[in-house]
Write an enzyme that holds these catalytic residues in place. Structure first.
Site, PDB file in Angstrom:
ATOM      1  N   HIS A 164     -12.355   7.004  13.834  1.00 53.22           N
ATOM      2  CA  HIS A 164     -11.260   6.817  14.745  1.00 53.22           C
ATOM      3  C   HIS A 164     -10.037   7.501  14.376  1.00 53.22           C
ATOM      4  CE1 HIS A 164      -8.763   5.139  11.966  1.00 53.22           C
ATOM      5  NE2 HIS A 164      -9.471   4.862  11.631  1.00 53.22           N
ATOM      6  N   GLU A 200       0.721  -1.220  -0.523  1.00 53.67           N
ATOM      7  CA  GLU A 200      -0.055  -0.308   0.073  1.00 53.67           C
ATOM      8  C   GLU A 200       0.638   1.010  -0.553  1.00 53.67           C
ATOM      9  OE1 GLU A 200      -4.408   0.409   2.413  1.00 53.67           O
ATOM     10  OE2 GLU A 200      -2.638   1.693   3.027  1.00 53.67           O
TER      11      GLU A 200
END
Ligand code: UD1
Ligand code: UDP
Length: 376
Positions: free
Chosen positions: A214, A118
């Site tokens: 979050h 990623e």
């Protein structure tokens, strides 16, 4: 045999690296080894259980309400000692967490090649997401092999002077995980004891708005505004169910439970095991989130995603029209969710299944790239 150490510590890293570990296990030329930092405890263990991965080493680093500096210092020292002892041929890290950066740094200090899964996501704003933008930027410059999920991520790396022959476009391994999960949950829908049965099995025609949140940059005023919006929406749409698996970070739980407890159509539930979460996402009408991984998964299921952030390092699904940035402004969130719940045309325009983040074969490509490369 090449010794490959996969080092990870949080829920999203585990979801995105467990399928890769399982793929390495299918290749006899590799000896994969899992070291978890335990940056997350319960939320990491939930994922390990689902994928039936038993770590070889567990550094068990999480402390309640840990600080960035405290965790970073503990992690660098603990990972350094693991890497020095185990001496892998390559260390694999994923994404942009404290564990990611610390594992890359510790591998570098031990002169061990690093593969970054990623790689290349950027907002170009060092405080958004915080501290992830800088974690991944630093990881890119420590890494030797870059596994970019998309062409755009590759271009970001090229702009920073990363050599092209070190970059592999693989897709995102989260789509590999999603493929594994969706097939299972559509065959055998898991029960979620904290929710009424009919919400999941479709007997109820209530639209489900799935919420997660979050991000550190949203702590304080951002979360208060987000919760204010959800509260207003729950009053305005009493026929809808607002389901919120609440992250275990105390900075999230306090405002969420203080502001949203006690409403009959708001379900504040504990973080869900991955299969249950995927099943719930599949059942949802709309997803409201500040999560990175959820922004990648929900478009694949054709769910409109409203992202409660000002920037995104995942612009591909925004370009495809299924993801919209709404920030944390209460009015904006209320208006955008209301439009999707009441205006079928706007809903249909966003509810296209698109998969800009992969085809479920990212793990295969990563393993092949490492096998073909003489870096380790
Ligand atoms: C971390 C990552 C973030 C990632 C997110 C995924 C960093 C700096 N942040 O943020 O990039 O998007 O994970 O969820 O790496 N806690 C528990 N049990 C758990 C997990 C967390 O009790 O299983 C509580 C603990 O009090 C812990 C706190 O949450 O100290 C914060 O955890 P931490 O990993 O530092 O930050 P997150 O906000 O979870
Ligand atoms: N997820 C989960 N249970 C939940 C909420 C999310 O398994 O209750 C999964 C979700 O499918 C996604 C990942 O967790 O793959 C996202 O993790 P998170 O939002 O914590 O981190 P981020 O992706 O923002 O780093």
């Amino acid at each position: 045999m090449k010794k490959v150490s996969l080092i990870f510590g949080t829920r999203p890293e585990a979801i995105k690296l467990c399928p890769l570990f399982l793929e390495f296990k299918r290749h006899s030329e590799f000896q994969p080894h899992v070291c978890v930092t335990g940056q997350h405890r319960q939320m990491l263990d939930q994922v390990l259980d689902v994928f039936e991965v038993v770590p070889d080493v567990d550094l068990d680093l999480m402390e309640p309400d840990q600080t960035l500096a405290g965790l970073t210092s503990r992690a660098v020292i603990a990972i350094d000692s693991y890497v020095a002892r185990h001496r892998p041929d390559i260390v694999i890290v994923q994404g942009d967490t404290t564990t990611t950066f610390c594992a890359a740094l510790a591998a570098f200090y031990n002169r061990i090649p690093i593969g970054h899964v990623e790689a290349g996501l950027r907002t170009w704003n060092k405080f958004s997401p915080f501290p992830e933008e800088i974690n991944r930027l630093m990881t890119s410059h420590l890494a030797d092999l870059q596994f970019a999920p998309t062409q755009r991520a590759k271009e970001n790396l090229l702009r920073e002077g990363i050599p092209e022959d070190r970059i592999f476009i693989t897709g995102n391994t989260v789509i590999d995980a999603l493929h594994i999960a969706i097939e299972k949950v559509r065959k055998n829908p898991p029960a979620i004891p904290s929710l009424p049965v009919e919400l999941l099995n479709g007997d109820s025609h209530k639209p489900v708005v799935l919420i997660t949140g979050h991000r550190r940059e949203n702590f304080g005023a951002g979360f208060e505004s987000i919760c204010g919006a959800i509260s207003e929406l729950s009053r305005r749409f009493s026929n809808a169910a607002f389901v919120y698996p609440v992250h275990l970070n105390p900075n999230v739980r306090k405002p969420v439970f203080d502001i949203l407890s006690g409403r009959s159509n708001i379900y504040l539930i504990e973080p869900l095991a991955y299969m249950s979460f995927v099943a719930l996402m599949d059942r949802s009408r709309i997803v409201l989130t500040d999560s990175g991984g959820v922004q990648e998964e929900a478009p694949g299921l054709g769910k409109p995603v409203l992202v409660m952030r000002d920037t995104t390092e995942r612009p591909e699904a925004v370009g495809a029209g299924t993801v919209k940035l709404v920030g944390t402004d209460r009015r904006m969130i209320v208006d955008e969710v209301s439009t999707l719940l009441t205006d079928e045309k706007s809903y249909i325009a966003m509810a296209n299944a698109v998969n800009p983040y992969g085809d479920g074969k990212a793990c295969e490509r990563i393993v092949r790239a490492i096998a073909d490369n003489n870096i380790c």
